[in-house]
Design an enzyme around this catalytic site. Structure first.
Site, short mmCIF file in Angstrom:
data_model
loop_
_atom_site.label_atom_id
_atom_site.label_comp_id
_atom_site.label_asym_id
_atom_site.label_seq_id
_atom_site.Cartn_x
_atom_site.Cartn_y
_atom_site.Cartn_z
N LYS A 203 0.80 -1.22 0.00
CA LYS A 203 0.00 0.00 0.00
C LYS A 203 0.84 1.28 0.00
O LYS A 203 2.02 1.26 0.28
CB LYS A 203 -1.00 -0.03 1.17
CG LYS A 203 -2.19 -0.94 0.82
CD LYS A 203 -3.29 -0.92 1.81
CE LYS A 203 -4.44 -1.82 1.28
NZ LYS A 203 -5.41 -2.14 2.33
N ARG A 238 -3.52 -9.98 5.02
CA ARG A 238 -3.95 -10.08 3.62
C ARG A 238 -2.79 -9.59 2.76
O ARG A 238 -2.43 -8.42 2.82
CB ARG A 238 -5.18 -9.20 3.42
CG ARG A 238 -5.74 -9.17 2.00
CD ARG A 238 -6.91 -8.18 1.90
NE ARG A 238 -7.47 -8.15 0.57
CZ ARG A 238 -6.99 -7.40 -0.41
NH1 ARG A 238 -5.94 -6.63 -0.22
NH2 ARG A 238 -7.56 -7.42 -1.61
N1 HH2 Z 1 -7.47 -3.76 0.90
C1 HH2 Z 1 -7.81 -3.79 -0.39
C2 HH2 Z 1 -8.88 -4.58 -0.82
N2 HH2 Z 1 -9.58 -5.34 0.04
N3 HH2 Z 1 -9.97 -6.10 2.25
C3 HH2 Z 1 -9.66 -6.07 3.55
N4 HH2 Z 1 -10.36 -6.81 4.43
N5 HH2 Z 1 -8.63 -5.30 4.03
C4 HH2 Z 1 -7.89 -4.51 3.21
O1 HH2 Z 1 -6.97 -3.80 3.71
C5 HH2 Z 1 -8.19 -4.51 1.80
C6 HH2 Z 1 -9.26 -5.33 1.36
C7 HH2 Z 1 -7.05 -2.96 -1.38
O2 HH2 Z 1 -7.74 -2.87 -2.57
P1 HH2 Z 1 -7.23 -2.85 -4.07
O3 HH2 Z 1 -6.95 -1.45 -4.44
O4 HH2 Z 1 -8.25 -3.58 -4.88
O5 HH2 Z 1 -5.87 -3.58 -4.12
P2 HH2 Z 1 -5.42 -5.04 -3.74
O6 HH2 Z 1 -6.63 -5.90 -3.77
O7 HH2 Z 1 -4.40 -5.40 -4.78
O8 HH2 Z 1 -4.80 -4.95 -2.37
#
Ligand code: HH2
Length: 258
Positions: A203, A238
């Site tokens: 991130k 995650r």
């Molecule tokens: N971060 C992303 C997506 N889903 N779910 C949970 N529970 N916690 C998180 O911190 C979280 C999440 C980040 O979203 P995105 O921009 O789609 O990127 P990526 O899925 O590659 O991390």
């Protein structure tokens, strides 16, 4: 928890696995590397992203959820949309991961109508606006209060406490200082008795600390964030880079096993 994004535009790996077959293969690889759960998402929630047509989202994720579940892999569906959560639970998903924290009563109803686990995440507002000058007086207390309230809503609807995991939502309407305070504050969030999930992998705050602009190049920072999260009391991390994270956690676990 290993991440499989079936999206053309995710911030960290957009476009890599946007057809079902390669997404399934990637999920299988992450399991071989030591992931215990695969989080399948079809809509990028990165800052500024727009809502995707539900039909398109479902067409992306459903075959991947179905196939991995049929292979015995515990699958989590990362969605804000009740219809997609419901369809994916029917297709075999065993966890609903809702980045909007079950604020939608229909999402609560889907959770109540099945026996899937639920991940309740905190996000300030919506992805399109969440990074516009986020403000809190006490970020750990406010995020914790929201998570606890949502857990109570879910329990009130019939979702047993054992099914609930809380996630402070690193990067979702938070500055660097907010993210750091939340990571340091995991013990405060854990006192409620629910397991804590942390998603820090690749991130932006890691880029802010290290100066690394490219998400894929943030492996060291991501592994460090996962270790810190677990050492502060997180039960689930995650991550995109499963092999490196599993290896780091194994060594940390061995050092701390006494
Ligand atoms: N971060 C992303 C997506 N889903 N779910 C949970 N529970 N916690 C998180 O911190 C979280 C999440 C980040 O979203 P995105 O921009 O789609 O990127 P990526 O899925 O590659 O991390």
């Amino acid at each position: 928890m290993g991440i499989v994004n079936v999206t053309p535009d995710s911030f960290s790996d957009g476009g890599l696995y946007d057809d079902p077959a390669s997404a399934v293969a990637w999920g299988e690889r992450l399991v071989a590397e030591g992931a215990r759960v695969i989080d399948v998402g079809g809509e990028s929630t990165r800052p500024g992203s727009s809502e995707l047509a539900e039909a398109e989202e479902l067409a992306r994720v459903r075959p991947v959820v179905k196939r991995l579940s049929a292979e015995g892999v515990p699958v989590s569906i990362d969605t804000r949309h009740p219809a997609i959560a419901g369809a994916c639970v029917e297709a075999g998903a065993s966890i609903i991961n809702d980045v909007s924290g079950f604020r939608d009563p229909e999402m609560v109803a889907v959770a109540a109508s099945c026996d899937a686990g639920v991940v309740v995440m905190h996000m300030l507002g919506e992805p399109s606006t969440m990074q516009r000058a986020p403000r809190y007086d006490d970020v750990v207390r406010e995020v914790g209060g929201f998570l606890l309230a949502q857990a109570a809503v879910l329990q009130g609807a019939g979702v047993a406490a054992e099914r609930i995991v809380l996630d402070p939502g690193i990067g979702f309407g938070k500055t660097l200082e907010h993210n750091l305070a939340l990571l340091r504050g995991i013990p405060e969030l854990a006192v409620y008795g629910f397991p804590i999930l942390i998603g820090a992998s690749r991130k932006r705050f890691i880029g802010e600390i290290t100066g690394e602009p490219e998400p894929r190049e943030r492996l060291g920072g991501s592994v460090s964030a996962a270790l810190e999260a677990v050492s502060h009391g997180a039960s689930v991390v995650r991550v995109h880079d499963v092999a490196a994270t599993v290896q780091a956690l194994a060594v940390a676990g061995a050092v701390n096993a006494e």
